[in-house]
Design an enzyme around this catalytic site. Structure first.
Site, PDB file in Angstrom:
ATOM      1  CB  ALA A  13     -24.849  -7.004  40.060  1.00 39.08           C
ATOM      2  CE  LYS A  14     -27.634   0.126  36.695  1.00 36.11           C
ATOM      3  NZ  LYS A  14     -28.493  -0.207  35.556  1.00 36.11           N
ATOM      4  N   GLY A  15     -23.624  -1.012  39.563  1.00 34.20           N
ATOM      5  CA  GLY A  15     -22.515  -0.263  40.137  1.00 34.20           C
ATOM      6  C   GLY A  15     -22.591   1.195  39.743  1.00 34.20           C
TER       7      GLY A  15
ATOM      8  CB  ALA B 136     -25.364  -3.131  45.033  1.00 37.87           C
TER       9      ALA B 136
END
Ligand code: NAD
Length: 448
Positions: free
Chosen positions: A137-139, A92
């Site tokens: 952001a992050k995943g 994201a």
């Protein structure tokens, strides 16, 4: 279906597993969850608290209540036994107004779209609060990495990297380690991305091994930042770290290193908890011995230098400083009533629910919010990225000095804003960060 952008999410996704229910939310990128304690819902409530303090920038506040872009990917891998297994992964990008996306990658069985959205938004706030030139952001991948062999874990990491390769890159979005990911996983991500673009791209991830363009001090940076945030806040509260009693939840990268630094400063670690359970020792836990025990594969609860205690007793342990360094939503309203401490320093992301936050405030317990307290990691990640671009590497003491300066300045600004606006440190950090993000948004204007 392989990759799909979030706006193309299918109705039949398992809502419980993904944390996303199309029937209760018409929008994908700005979805409003029913569950009041879902991490995205917690984040939305935090934005509502900051909105009245944003002056003319309030006009842009909706920008913060949605993600810019979310990629959900199917990750098929060959298992060692010859079968094929499918995992679901996400990346994201919440906001890119101030620079490329930046945020970790988590491998955990409870990963959901909701969680990844919230973690990406908290990265936007954290990077802006520290004035780092990044968006958020992050995943994550919904997987229990303990169920995979090392070759399976490598295949999973490489396929995930390839799938999200569409939107990551040294000047687009730069992943880093988070829960259950480490420097080896970053090395595999860097190699996979590099193979796909045909050139070694060290700047695509941070938290890499030193031999591959990693930075000295990165592994310790988040724990070090937690310690600096605690030390500075304790000083303002006229509390001495030396001789203080500290309890830490989560004994991994952040909690383990944080505990060691508190011990080095003369604090007594009286309680620890990890996924296996809780331990306590009034006389102090030997942190190095406990770390060695866990690193050798032992369960924290079987560590000989302390007694196993119940979860109930853990939350009621008497301390001066409590450091949540595990997962979200750990300090619930009920636990906030029980906590017997003076200062909470959030090593984890999103560990305190808004209700618990209010209870801690009413009980006079100071809270240093995650977006400041655990920002040491992304700050040294930023140093790593800068060093990779310039191919010139700094000494560890240069890195620690710069980290110290950035953390202390950011914390000072947050305390000043909190006093000026008569708000909590969390809302103050959000005021500083959201003002920076929305000012950038306004200056850039809307395309076309
Ligand atoms: P890690 O995987 O190294 O350690 C996580 C620890 O939490 C482990 O000891 C695990 O046993 C424990 N844990 C897991 N579930 C638990 C539960 N239900 N109850 C109690 N303990 C539990 O992860 P980490 O990198 O130390 O990250 C911890 C937190 O810090 C996360 O919220 C992460 O997002 C945040 N964080 C990490 C970094 C970083 O640089 N690693 C940076 C900023 C924020």
């Amino acid at each position: 279906m392989g990759n799909y952008l979030h706006c193309g999410l299918r109705n039949d996704l398992n809502a419980r597993k993904t944390g996303y229910n199309m029937n209760t939310s018409k929008s994908a990128l700005s979805y409003v969850p029913n569950n009041p304690s879902s991490p995205w819902q917690v984040y939305l409530q935090q934005v509502d608290r900051v909105a009245p303090h944003l002056g003319h920038l309030q006009r842009w506040v909706e920008t913060l209540k949605r993600c810019k872009r979310i990629l959900a990917v199917d990750i098929p891998i060959n298992r060692d036994d010859g079968t094929v297994a499918h995992y679901e992964g996400f990346r994201a990008q919440h906001n890119l107004s101030r620079g490329p996306g930046k945020g970790g990658v988590r491998f955990h069985p409870d990963v959901t779209i909701d969680e990844v959205m919230a973690l990406s938004a908290w990265m936007t706030v954290k990077n802006a609060a520290l004035n780092l030139p990044y968006g958020g952001a992050k995943g994550g991948i919904r997987v229990d990495p303990k169920t995979l062999t090392r070759p399976e874990l490598e295949r999973l990491t490489r396929r995930y990297t390839s799938e999200i390769g569409l939107i990551i890159g040294p000047d687009k979005d730069i992943p880093a380690p988070d829960v259950n990911t480490n420097d080896q996983i970053m090395a595999w991500m860097m190699d996979t991305y590099s193979m796909n673009v045909g050139a070694t791209a060290t700047g695509v991830v941070t938290g890499k091994p030193i031999a591959l363009g990693g930075s000295l001090g990165r592994k310790e940076a988040t724990g070090r930042g937690v310690y600096i945030a605690a030390r500075e806040t304790a000083r303002a509260m006229k509390m001495d770290i030396t001789g203080s009693r500290v309890v830490v939840q989560g004994f991994g990268n952040v909690g383990g290193i944080g505990a060691r630094l508190f011990r080095d400063a003369g604090a007594t670690i009286v309680g620890l908890q990890d996924a296996s359970g809780s331990i306590g020792n009034e006389a102090g836990i030997d942190v190095d011995a406990a770390l060695a025990h866990v690193a050798a594969g032992g369960k924290l609860t079987e560590f000989k230098g302390a007694s196993m205690i119940s979860e109930n007793d853990f939350w009621a342990l008497k301390s001066d400083i409590f450091v949540p360094a595990a997962l979200e939503n750990q300090i619930t309203a009920e636990r906030a009533e029980k906590l017997s401490t003076r200062l909470v320093v959030e090593g984890a992301n999103g560990p305190t629910t808004p209700q618990a936050d209010d209870i801690l405030h009413d009980r006079g317990i100071q809270v240093v919010p995650d977006v400041i307290a655990n920002a040491g990691g992304v700050t040294v990640s930023y140093f790593e990225w800068v060093q990779d671009f310039s191919s010139f590497f700094w000494t560890e003491s240069e890195i620690n000095d710069r980290l110290e300066r950035i953390m202390v300045e950011a914390l000072k600004a947050v305390v000043h804003t909190a006093e000026k606006n008569k708000v909590s440190l969390r809302t103050a950090a959000f005021i500083i960060a959201c003002t920076r993000v929305l000012a950038a948004r306004e200056l850039r204007g809307l395309y076309p």
